[in-house]
Write an enzyme that holds these catalytic residues in place. Structure first.
Site, mmCIF file in Angstrom:
data_model
loop_
_atom_site.group_PDB
_atom_site.id
_atom_site.type_symbol
_atom_site.label_atom_id
_atom_site.label_comp_id
_atom_site.label_asym_id
_atom_site.label_seq_id
_atom_site.Cartn_x
_atom_site.Cartn_y
_atom_site.Cartn_z
ATOM 1 N N SER A 1 82.765 -33.827 -3.398
ATOM 2 C CA SER A 1 82.724 -34.739 -4.551
ATOM 3 C C SER A 1 81.752 -35.893 -4.353
ATOM 4 O O SER A 1 81.244 -36.452 -5.314
ATOM 5 C CB SER A 1 84.130 -35.287 -4.842
ATOM 6 N N ARG B 1 89.937 -33.751 -3.474
ATOM 7 C CA ARG B 1 91.203 -34.038 -4.159
ATOM 8 C C ARG B 1 91.002 -34.668 -5.532
ATOM 9 O O ARG B 1 91.879 -34.598 -6.372
ATOM 10 C CB ARG B 1 92.060 -34.986 -3.305
ATOM 11 N N GLY C 1 86.611 -35.538 4.927
ATOM 12 C CA GLY C 1 87.066 -36.378 6.029
ATOM 13 C C GLY C 1 87.434 -37.769 5.568
ATOM 14 O O GLY C 1 86.996 -38.223 4.508
ATOM 15 N N TYR D 1 90.396 -41.417 14.548
ATOM 16 C CA TYR D 1 89.235 -40.755 13.917
ATOM 17 C C TYR D 1 88.406 -40.044 14.989
ATOM 18 O O TYR D 1 88.021 -38.889 14.823
ATOM 19 C CB TYR D 1 88.389 -41.797 13.173
ATOM 20 N N LYS E 1 87.642 -36.054 15.332
ATOM 21 C CA LYS E 1 86.260 -35.592 15.187
ATOM 22 C C LYS E 1 85.723 -34.930 16.448
ATOM 23 O O LYS E 1 84.541 -34.590 16.519
ATOM 24 C CB LYS E 1 85.363 -36.767 14.794
ATOM 25 N N THR F 1 77.303 -43.935 3.232
ATOM 26 C CA THR F 1 78.223 -43.384 2.214
ATOM 27 C C THR F 1 79.383 -44.379 2.052
ATOM 28 O O THR F 1 79.472 -45.371 2.788
ATOM 29 C CB THR F 1 78.832 -42.031 2.660
#
Ligand SMILES: NC(=O)c1ccc[n+]([C@@H]2O[C@H](COP(=O)([O-])OP(=O)(O)OC[C@H]3O[C@@H](n4cnc5c(N)ncnc54)[C@H](OP(=O)(O)O)[C@@H]3O)[C@@H](O)[C@H]2O)c1
Length: 285
Positions: A62, A85, A133, A196, A200, A233
């Site tokens: 998305s 989602r 993620g 995290y 990862k 991002t």
């Protein structure tokens, strides 16, 4: 038998038409070369992509890195199945892809049932990109049980389920490529990102990607990882400028830089069991 004159005429006609065809090919070739000189990107897109009409399933499609990989792959003629989602954002991302036949499926990658449904609906996925993620910005002692569970479930378990269920279809088809979006923090860790970092470590440190590369490789399926550093991002929007620009290049990476790496991994048929670091030199430190 044709009279002698007619045979000579038809031979001349044959050579004339061959000559005309060759001349036309030369003109076409020259005009393509001229076009390439004027606009290299355009002609590159025209050349036949190795990925044309292949199917890719991209989680986290998305926004951010997943959406950029979808854009890059769709430019090459791939049919994308985007997963996340949020219905509205996902539909927007899907509608913005070049080409036809793209699909959006809403769900939580941490839910096994969701993956089972995806596996049943899409049996011919050629490329799986696990990009969904969530991040973390809390010290371990302040991280709630729910937060720990959500990070591990999304980043680690989601990737494991994807590889297992879509990977099973790939094993039947004897073809496929899996790209797990890891993180440089899976290797080096960072304060405030302990869970995290653990989630990862699916690539370099835990050997998950390498183990799958060994399990799937003999069936013609490649499994690789991409370990980005700080990429511009939503995930790092709240980070300080000093942290965002802490690589040797003194800037965060862009989503299209990561998408280019994904394209390279998807098309190079001998890269297997590798994790490509794309971090502007962050891992030197
Ligand atoms: N940005 C960075 O600096 C950076 C660095 C290293 C690694 N990475 C990794 O790169 C990947 C993409 O991150 P990003 O920077 O593009 O982050 P982002 O912009 O926040 O995008 C995250 C994507 O994952 C989806 N997602 C989150 N939880 C999900 C769930 N449970 N089920 C399905 N989809 C879910 C989100 O959509 P919904 O919210 O709609 O579900 C969204 O599409 C992540 O795995 C991240 O860990 C990012």
């Amino acid at each position: 038998m044709l009279p002698c004159r007619s045979r000579i005429d038809s031979a001349i006609t044959y050579y004339e038409s061959t000559f005309v065809l060759q001349a036309k090919a030369l003109v076409l070739n020259n005009s393509l070369l001229e076009e390439q000189a004027r606009n290299p990107t355009l002609v590159n897109k025209r050349s036949f992509s190795k990925l044309q009409n292949k199917v890719c399933l991209i989680t986290g499609g998305s926004r951010g890195i997943g959406a950029a990989i979808a854009q890059r792959f769709a430019q090459e003629g791939l049919k994308c199945i985007l997963v996340s989602r949020s219905m509205v954002e996902l539909q927007k991302s899907c509608a913005g892809l070049p080409g036809l036949d793209h699909k959006a499926r809403f769900g939580d990658v941490g839910e096994r049932k969701f993956w089972v449904e995806l596996g049943k609906e899409f049996k011919d996925v050629d490329i799986l990109v696990n990009s969904a993620g969530i991040g973390q910005q809390t010290l371990l002692v302040r991280t709630s049980e729910e937060e720990i569970d959500q990070i591990i479930r999304t980043n680690l378990i989601g990737t494991v389920y994807g590889c297992q269920i879509i990977g099973k279809n790939m094993l039947k088809n004897k073809t496929g490529s899996i790209i797990n979006i890891s993180s440089i923090l899976g290797l080096r860790g960072s304060s405030g990102c302990a869970i995290y970092s653990a989630s990862k470590a699916v690539s370099k440190t835990s050997g998950f990607t390498k183990a799958l590369a060994q399990e799937f490789g003999p069936s013609g399926i490649r499994v690789n990882g991409i370990a980005p550093g700080y990429i511009d991002t939503d995930m790092i929007a709240g980070f300080s400028e000093a942290m965002r620009s802490s690589s040797a290049l003194k800037r965060p990476g862009t989503v299209s830089e990561v998408a280019e790496a994904a394209f390279m991994v998807a098309t190079n048929t001998y890269i297997n069991g590798s994790t490509i670091t794309i971090d502007g030199g962050l891992s030197f430190y």
